[in-house]
Design an enzyme around this catalytic site. Structure first.
Site, mmCIF file in Angstrom:
data_model
loop_
_atom_site.group_PDB
_atom_site.id
_atom_site.type_symbol
_atom_site.label_atom_id
_atom_site.label_comp_id
_atom_site.label_asym_id
_atom_site.label_seq_id
_atom_site.Cartn_x
_atom_site.Cartn_y
_atom_site.Cartn_z
ATOM 1 N N ASP A 1 0.836 -1.197 0.000
ATOM 2 C CA ASP A 1 0.000 0.000 0.000
ATOM 3 C C ASP A 1 0.876 1.254 0.000
ATOM 4 O OD1 ASP A 1 -2.038 1.831 0.305
ATOM 5 O OD2 ASP A 1 -3.030 0.772 1.929
ATOM 6 N N ASP A 2 0.778 2.057 -1.054
ATOM 7 C CA ASP A 2 1.494 3.339 -1.145
ATOM 8 C C ASP A 2 3.008 3.167 -1.267
ATOM 9 O OD1 ASP A 2 -0.992 4.465 -0.775
ATOM 10 O OD2 ASP A 2 -0.466 5.628 0.998
ATOM 11 N N CYS B 1 -6.087 4.346 -3.439
ATOM 12 C CA CYS B 1 -6.166 2.927 -3.061
ATOM 13 C C CYS B 1 -7.327 2.183 -3.696
ATOM 14 C CB CYS B 1 -6.254 2.802 -1.542
ATOM 15 S SG CYS B 1 -4.801 3.386 -0.656
ATOM 16 N N ASP C 1 -0.490 -0.678 -4.944
ATOM 17 C CA ASP C 1 -1.717 -0.079 -5.479
ATOM 18 C C ASP C 1 -1.474 1.309 -6.050
ATOM 19 O OD1 ASP C 1 -1.286 1.152 -3.025
ATOM 20 O OD2 ASP C 1 -3.295 0.768 -2.232
#
Length: 509
Positions: free
Chosen positions: A61-62, A94, A328
């Site tokens: 994530d990120d 996201c 993502d």
């Protein structure tokens, strides 16, 4: 370059690679085979079709490109496999990005353009019936055993029942271990196959480590059954608040965010960043501290990748498993005079790692072809021996695994970002309004990025001469060129299906 694969459907790829390995695949041509006369020819033996590969997808994530140098197991995966340097996400946010990955469809076709509310989030994804057709339902229908662990879609909560009598598990998943607002990494809950389990604040409860342990257990148990499997491990790290595992909290003392050419510098002649002030000394200190936390937090992700690959080797499944690593979206931290965040069309936010290693995938190779997250579902389907999903907008990237880009491969990726995250309830809420770009559609090719904002203003960055995207040269383009770009972005932003979207992307000049 040694190439040990052909751009064929994956089952034939595996068979080809097996034969090449048996023969000792080298860079030198093999000696001519001896001539066998009909009288001495052995009887023909039909080769058994290779079984479909297992798939291990690690979605973080990120994660931005500048974190990869601090991840030795990811770098090892790159040496063992292929890195898709032209990989672009459909939206640097996201939920829209994850919806595209699951379905193989652009945000304008999923309708998921935000993390929550009337135009995004898990509830809309569920109500639109999108969960009924994903890469999980594809592969489970093809006989795969499937498992999901970690972050699903924004707004999902472990105790959600969605009209049922037990906490909700989406279709397509045999094993389900999903969290809700578990970003801090401690004191969270997981829906474990329809039962909500609470975790505390002890080091053993650190979320990435818990997910790693469950993933290893699934691999070890499933590999013995002989059935192919798909597992997605979706970590919350390194998303804000960038919580590292306790054992990593003192690593990298004094580390600062990279001072690239774009550091604390607004691009020339930009639209929405015109007049952007430079970062304050306090903002720079905060960015440096947060970058160090992000590097610390991905150490547990990196160890997890090592554990998963070790588990595959121990189970005897490594040679029939493809490991896929990606994110993502990316993240900016100080570039373009912006505080920490995402949502822009700059490469810091949309060009993220995609690494694949396994049978039929060349080692130590970079592939520069345009690839997006809508291409992963069709790729997984082909590996499983399935036809391309009818509703997918992407196409299988298997032809790229031979080391070349076939004729007619799409020239451009579409990035669409609408209704930005401006709600304080959104985990990606931007407190600094100057960090929020207006809604836009964009094209990203191997050489340029074209951005068209909601008010009709445009930006054009020639990334060949300006890789840091610091000069908007849209004003130097002639009217015919601008008209062609506007037409191209409209074509991609309204396309439906792989044929139409592929043709629209290939038409970009």
């Amino acid at each position: 370059m040694i190439i040990c694969a052909r751009g064929k459907p994956f089952g034939r790829l595996v068979a080809a690679v097996t034969l090449l390995i048996t023969a000792g695949c080298t860079a030198d041509p093999a000696p001519p085979a001896p001539v066998v006369t009909p009288a001495t020819s052995p009887p023909a033996v039909l080769a058994s079709p290779a079984p479909p590969p297992n798939i291990v997808l690690v979605l973080v994530d990120d994660l931005s490109m500048n974190l990869v140098p601090y991840m030795p197991n990811v770098r090892k995966l790159q040496r063992d496999g292929t890195t898709f340097t032209g990989y672009t996400v459909t939206d640097s946010l996201c939920c829209p990005s994850r919806a595209s990955l699951f379905t193989g469809r652009f945000p304008h076709n999923t309708g998921i353009v935000k993390n929550h509310g009337s135009d995004g989030g898990f509830r809309l994804f569920h109500s639109r019936g999108l969960e009924r057709s994903t890469f999980a339902t594809d592969l489970r229908g093809a006989g795969y055993r499937t498992a999901f662990l970690g972050k699903y879609l924004n707004e999902y909560e472990p105790g959600e029942r969605m009209g049922g009598d037990r906490p909700y598990v989406p279709p397509g998943w045999d094993q389900w271990y999903a969290g809700g607002n578990a970003y801090p990494g401690f004191d969270y809950q997981l829906n474990e196959n329809g039962r909500v389990v609470s975790y505390g604040s002890k080091p053993k409860d650190y979320l990435t480590d818990v997910l790693a342990g469950k993933a290893v257990d699934f691999i070890s148990a499933t590999a013995t059954t002989g059935k192919p499997f798909l597992i997605e491990v979706a970590t919350y790290a390194p998303h804000h608040p960038y919580t590292p595992a306790p054992r990593d909290a003192n690593l990298f003392p004094g580390l600062r965010a990279p001072r690239t050419a774009a550091w604390n510098r607004a691009p020339e002649d930009t639209v929405w960043l015109a007049g952007k002030p430079e970062l304050t000394a306090r903002q720079e200190r905060d960015i440096d501290e947060d970058f160090r936390l992000r590097v610390q937090s991905v150490q547990s992700v990196d160890r997890m990748i090592g554990r998963l690959r070790s588990a595959l080797a121990t189970a005897g499944a490594a040679d029939r498993t493809v490991v896929v690593f990606t994110s993502d979206n990316g993240y900016h931290m100080g570039e373009y005079s912006l505080p920490a965040g995402k949502q822009t069309a700059f490469d810091t936010d949309v060009n993220v790692p995609l690494v694949m290693a396994g049978p039929g995938i060349g080692a130590g190779r970079d592939a520069a072809a345009v690839v997006t997250n809508v291409d992963l579902r069709p790729t997984f389907a082909e590996w499983a021996g399935l036809p391309a999903p009818a509703e997918a907008d992407g196409r299988s990237i298997t032809p790229l695994l031979s080391g070349s880009t076939p004729a007619g491969w799409p020239r451009a990726a579409l990035i669409e970002h609408h209704d930005p995250a401006t709600d304080p309830r959104d985990p990606d809420f931007e407190r600094d309004s100057m960090n929020i770009p207006p809604s836009y559609d964009a094209l990203r090719t191997a050489t340029f990025t074209y951005i068209e904002y909601v008010d009709g203003t445009v930006e054009y960055f020639d990334r060949t001469s300006d890789p840091d995207m610091l000069r908007n040269v849209a004003g130097t383009l002639g009217p015919e060129r601008l008209t062609a770009l506007r037409s191209a972005v409209r074509g991609l932003a309204t396309c439906v299906g792989a044929d139409a979207c592929g043709a629209a992307a290939d038409a970009v000049k």
